[in-house]
Design a protein around this motif. Sequence first.
Motif, PDB file in Angstrom:
ATOM      1  N   SER A 107       0.837  -1.201   0.000  1.00  0.00           N
ATOM      2  CA  SER A 107       0.000   0.000   0.000  1.00  0.00           C
ATOM      3  C   SER A 107       0.869   1.247   0.000  1.00  0.00           C
ATOM      4  O   SER A 107       2.037   1.195   0.409  1.00  0.00           O
ATOM      5  CB  SER A 107      -0.899   0.025   1.245  1.00  0.00           C
ATOM      6  OG  SER A 107      -1.674  -1.148   1.350  1.00  0.00           O
ATOM      7  N   GLY A 109       0.122   3.704   1.970  1.00  0.00           N
ATOM      8  CA  GLY A 109       0.194   3.862   3.418  1.00  0.00           C
ATOM      9  C   GLY A 109      -0.563   5.079   3.909  1.00  0.00           C
ATOM     10  O   GLY A 109      -0.934   5.957   3.133  1.00  0.00           O
ATOM     11  N   ARG A 116      -5.895   3.112   8.900  1.00  0.00           N
ATOM     12  CA  ARG A 116      -4.995   2.009   8.572  1.00  0.00           C
ATOM     13  C   ARG A 116      -5.568   0.685   9.083  1.00  0.00           C
ATOM     14  O   ARG A 116      -5.538  -0.326   8.381  1.00  0.00           O
ATOM     15  CB  ARG A 116      -3.616   2.272   9.176  1.00  0.00           C
ATOM     16  CG  ARG A 116      -2.518   1.370   8.642  1.00  0.00           C
ATOM     17  CD  ARG A 116      -1.148   1.883   9.018  1.00  0.00           C
ATOM     18  NE  ARG A 116      -0.875   1.839  10.444  1.00  0.00           N
ATOM     19  CZ  ARG A 116      -0.874   2.894  11.253  1.00  0.00           C
ATOM     20  NH1 ARG A 116      -1.133   4.093  10.772  1.00  0.00           N
ATOM     21  NH2 ARG A 116      -0.589   2.765  12.536  1.00  0.00           N
ATOM     22  N   ASP A 119      -9.098   0.225   6.861  1.00  0.00           N
ATOM     23  CA  ASP A 119      -9.047   0.145   5.404  1.00  0.00           C
ATOM     24  C   ASP A 119      -7.968  -0.810   4.885  1.00  0.00           C
ATOM     25  O   ASP A 119      -8.266  -1.779   4.188  1.00  0.00           O
ATOM     26  CB  ASP A 119      -8.837   1.544   4.818  1.00  0.00           C
ATOM     27  CG  ASP A 119      -9.924   2.518   5.242  1.00  0.00           C
ATOM     28  OD1 ASP A 119     -11.057   2.054   5.487  1.00  0.00           O
ATOM     29  OD2 ASP A 119      -9.661   3.716   5.344  1.00  0.00           O
ATOM     30  N   ILE A 120      -6.720  -0.521   5.227  1.00  0.00           N
ATOM     31  CA  ILE A 120      -5.627  -1.371   4.738  1.00  0.00           C
ATOM     32  C   ILE A 120      -5.689  -2.745   5.393  1.00  0.00           C
ATOM     33  O   ILE A 120      -5.610  -3.779   4.715  1.00  0.00           O
ATOM     34  CB  ILE A 120      -4.267  -0.697   4.987  1.00  0.00           C
ATOM     35  CG1 ILE A 120      -4.151   0.572   4.136  1.00  0.00           C
ATOM     36  CG2 ILE A 120      -3.123  -1.664   4.659  1.00  0.00           C
ATOM     37  CD1 ILE A 120      -2.884   1.373   4.371  1.00  0.00           C
ATOM     38  N   SER A 121      -5.833  -2.764   6.703  1.00  0.00           N
ATOM     39  CA  SER A 121      -5.901  -4.039   7.409  1.00  0.00           C
ATOM     40  C   SER A 121      -7.131  -4.840   6.996  1.00  0.00           C
ATOM     41  O   SER A 121      -7.093  -6.079   6.951  1.00  0.00           O
ATOM     42  CB  SER A 121      -5.919  -3.807   8.920  1.00  0.00           C
ATOM     43  OG  SER A 121      -5.889  -5.026   9.627  1.00  0.00           O
ATOM     44  N   GLU A 124      -6.124  -6.692   3.933  1.00  0.00           N
ATOM     45  CA  GLU A 124      -5.152  -7.736   4.278  1.00  0.00           C
ATOM     46  C   GLU A 124      -5.835  -8.933   4.942  1.00  0.00           C
ATOM     47  O   GLU A 124      -5.532 -10.089   4.626  1.00  0.00           O
ATOM     48  CB  GLU A 124      -4.092  -7.164   5.213  1.00  0.00           C
ATOM     49  CG  GLU A 124      -3.216  -6.105   4.567  1.00  0.00           C
ATOM     50  CD  GLU A 124      -2.423  -5.275   5.564  1.00  0.00           C
ATOM     51  OE1 GLU A 124      -1.476  -4.591   5.142  1.00  0.00           O
ATOM     52  OE2 GLU A 124      -2.760  -5.302   6.775  1.00  0.00           O
ATOM     53  N   ARG A 138       2.804  -7.172   4.946  1.00  0.00           N
ATOM     54  CA  ARG A 138       2.533  -5.795   4.523  1.00  0.00           C
ATOM     55  C   ARG A 138       3.814  -5.058   4.148  1.00  0.00           C
ATOM     56  O   ARG A 138       4.865  -5.252   4.742  1.00  0.00           O
ATOM     57  CB  ARG A 138       1.842  -5.045   5.657  1.00  0.00           C
ATOM     58  CG  ARG A 138       1.728  -3.531   5.433  1.00  0.00           C
ATOM     59  CD  ARG A 138       1.288  -2.800   6.688  1.00  0.00           C
ATOM     60  NE  ARG A 138      -0.086  -3.116   7.052  1.00  0.00           N
ATOM     61  CZ  ARG A 138      -0.686  -2.639   8.131  1.00  0.00           C
ATOM     62  NH1 ARG A 138      -0.034  -1.846   8.966  1.00  0.00           N
ATOM     63  NH2 ARG A 138      -1.931  -2.958   8.401  1.00  0.00           N
ATOM     64  N   PHE A 140       4.680  -0.754   2.804  1.00  0.00           N
ATOM     65  CA  PHE A 140       4.237   0.563   2.343  1.00  0.00           C
ATOM     66  C   PHE A 140       5.279   1.112   1.374  1.00  0.00           C
ATOM     67  O   PHE A 140       6.473   0.851   1.513  1.00  0.00           O
ATOM     68  CB  PHE A 140       4.097   1.541   3.515  1.00  0.00           C
ATOM     69  CG  PHE A 140       2.853   1.364   4.352  1.00  0.00           C
ATOM     70  CD1 PHE A 140       1.912   0.389   4.055  1.00  0.00           C
ATOM     71  CD2 PHE A 140       2.628   2.182   5.449  1.00  0.00           C
ATOM     72  CE1 PHE A 140       0.769   0.221   4.829  1.00  0.00           C
ATOM     73  CE2 PHE A 140       1.486   2.034   6.230  1.00  0.00           C
ATOM     74  CZ  PHE A 140       0.562   1.054   5.924  1.00  0.00           C
ATOM     75  N   THR A 180      -2.513  -2.452  -3.232  1.00  0.00           N
ATOM     76  CA  THR A 180      -3.824  -1.904  -2.906  1.00  0.00           C
ATOM     77  C   THR A 180      -4.024  -0.570  -3.616  1.00  0.00           C
ATOM     78  O   THR A 180      -5.019   0.118  -3.386  1.00  0.00           O
ATOM     79  CB  THR A 180      -4.003  -1.688  -1.385  1.00  0.00           C
ATOM     80  OG1 THR A 180      -3.114  -0.662  -0.948  1.00  0.00           O
ATOM     81  CG2 THR A 180      -3.745  -2.970  -0.619  1.00  0.00           C
ATOM     82  N   VAL A 323      -7.761   4.491   1.423  1.00  0.00           N
ATOM     83  CA  VAL A 323      -7.787   4.865   2.836  1.00  0.00           C
ATOM     84  C   VAL A 323      -8.325   6.280   3.009  1.00  0.00           C
ATOM     85  O   VAL A 323      -8.112   7.144   2.162  1.00  0.00           O
ATOM     86  CB  VAL A 323      -6.395   4.772   3.490  1.00  0.00           C
ATOM     87  CG1 VAL A 323      -5.868   3.358   3.461  1.00  0.00           C
ATOM     88  CG2 VAL A 323      -5.405   5.708   2.825  1.00  0.00           C
ATOM     89  N   GLY A 361     -11.222   0.747   1.216  1.00  0.00           N
ATOM     90  CA  GLY A 361     -10.724  -0.509   1.754  1.00  0.00           C
ATOM     91  C   GLY A 361     -11.578  -1.110   2.849  1.00  0.00           C
ATOM     92  O   GLY A 361     -11.435  -2.296   3.169  1.00  0.00           O
TER      93      GLY A 361
END
Length: 391
Positions: A107, A109, A116, A119-121, A124, A138, A140, A180, A323, A361
Amino acid sequence: MKRELMAIVAAGAFLAQSSAYTQADKSAADKVASLIDAIYVQERTEQTDEQCAEAKKAWDSLTDEQKELVEGENADPDYFGRDTGDASKDNPLNQDKKGENEILVVSFGTSFNKSRAQDISGIEKAIQKANGDWIVRRAFTAQIIINHIQARDGVKIDNMKQALERALRNGVKNLVVQPTHLMHGAEYDELTTILGSYSDKFEKITVAEPLLGKVGGSVSEINSDKQAVAKAAVSQAVKESGFKSQKAAKKAGTAFVFMGHGTSHTAKVSYLQMAAQMKALKYDNVFIGTVEGEPEETACENIIAEVKKAGYKNVVLRPLMVVAGDHANNDMAGDDDDSWKSQFEKSGAFQKITCQILGLGNIPEIQKIYVQHTKDALTQLKNSEPKKKLN
């Protein structure tokens, strides 16, 4: 007369003391600002860990009044002082674990802890759930953000090179990289460039598609990924606005404006393709804009003119970003004069402006698109020859 003279002298001494104290405050704040600026860089060095720790220690030593004076090229009180959520609720996925098969989720980041973690998690976790026998980790691409999180919260997130070196140490032979990123833009190009120097260090390596899939050559050239993203994003925005459907929102005079980042990269046509996709789905009350105003049609003033011309009186602003980080909180929903919320309000053309500060995300249907892209990449990996070179 003598008493008046003594009062003047005393006042002068007090002012001098106050001035000296203020200068001491400023000097302390300036030191912290310079330490922040030193780690606000896109390159990691051997000194980065030490610099991050030094900046945080210096910040913690300031009084509340001194913290308000922190100002530098990129430094401000929000760098350390802004509450972006609990960092402990996010898993940086930097734990070493031996295994031959790894999916590296890459990502750009965000330094916003809550975003984080959501959205990112969220992406994942969805990929891990669908691929239980693979290690999911992960990375960034924004070192500036990595440094920010490390300095402020003491959490270390791998950059691309660190993640790839970790994979090699852990004995990974088969590597799938899932970006992502929204599109095949500058960040995606940088990712593939770094991977190019590692392509012969793994038995097999492949890169999955970003969220919007292939770019295409024209504005009207859209694909199933863009259609799926359009449907998922609009459906979620409509739901969170309290409407039963997009048509109901349209009938109530409500427009949805999705704000992307924008780019000078040739992939910027993706934003116009998303706008074309909205029209193809008959989402006439949905508009696509960008912070950077690239392509030009997506600049804020042009979107305001479009929404105004269409006659909508209520506007819902929402990020077209994976994000809901700094751009969503500041450029879109901030109180500064140049934020999108402020510009829409100042136009005087609308009765109500609402901001939904939520990233793509965090939407389950968006997560499914990434899972499918990873699945496609896994199929490609299994059918490829060992030590396949990146194109």
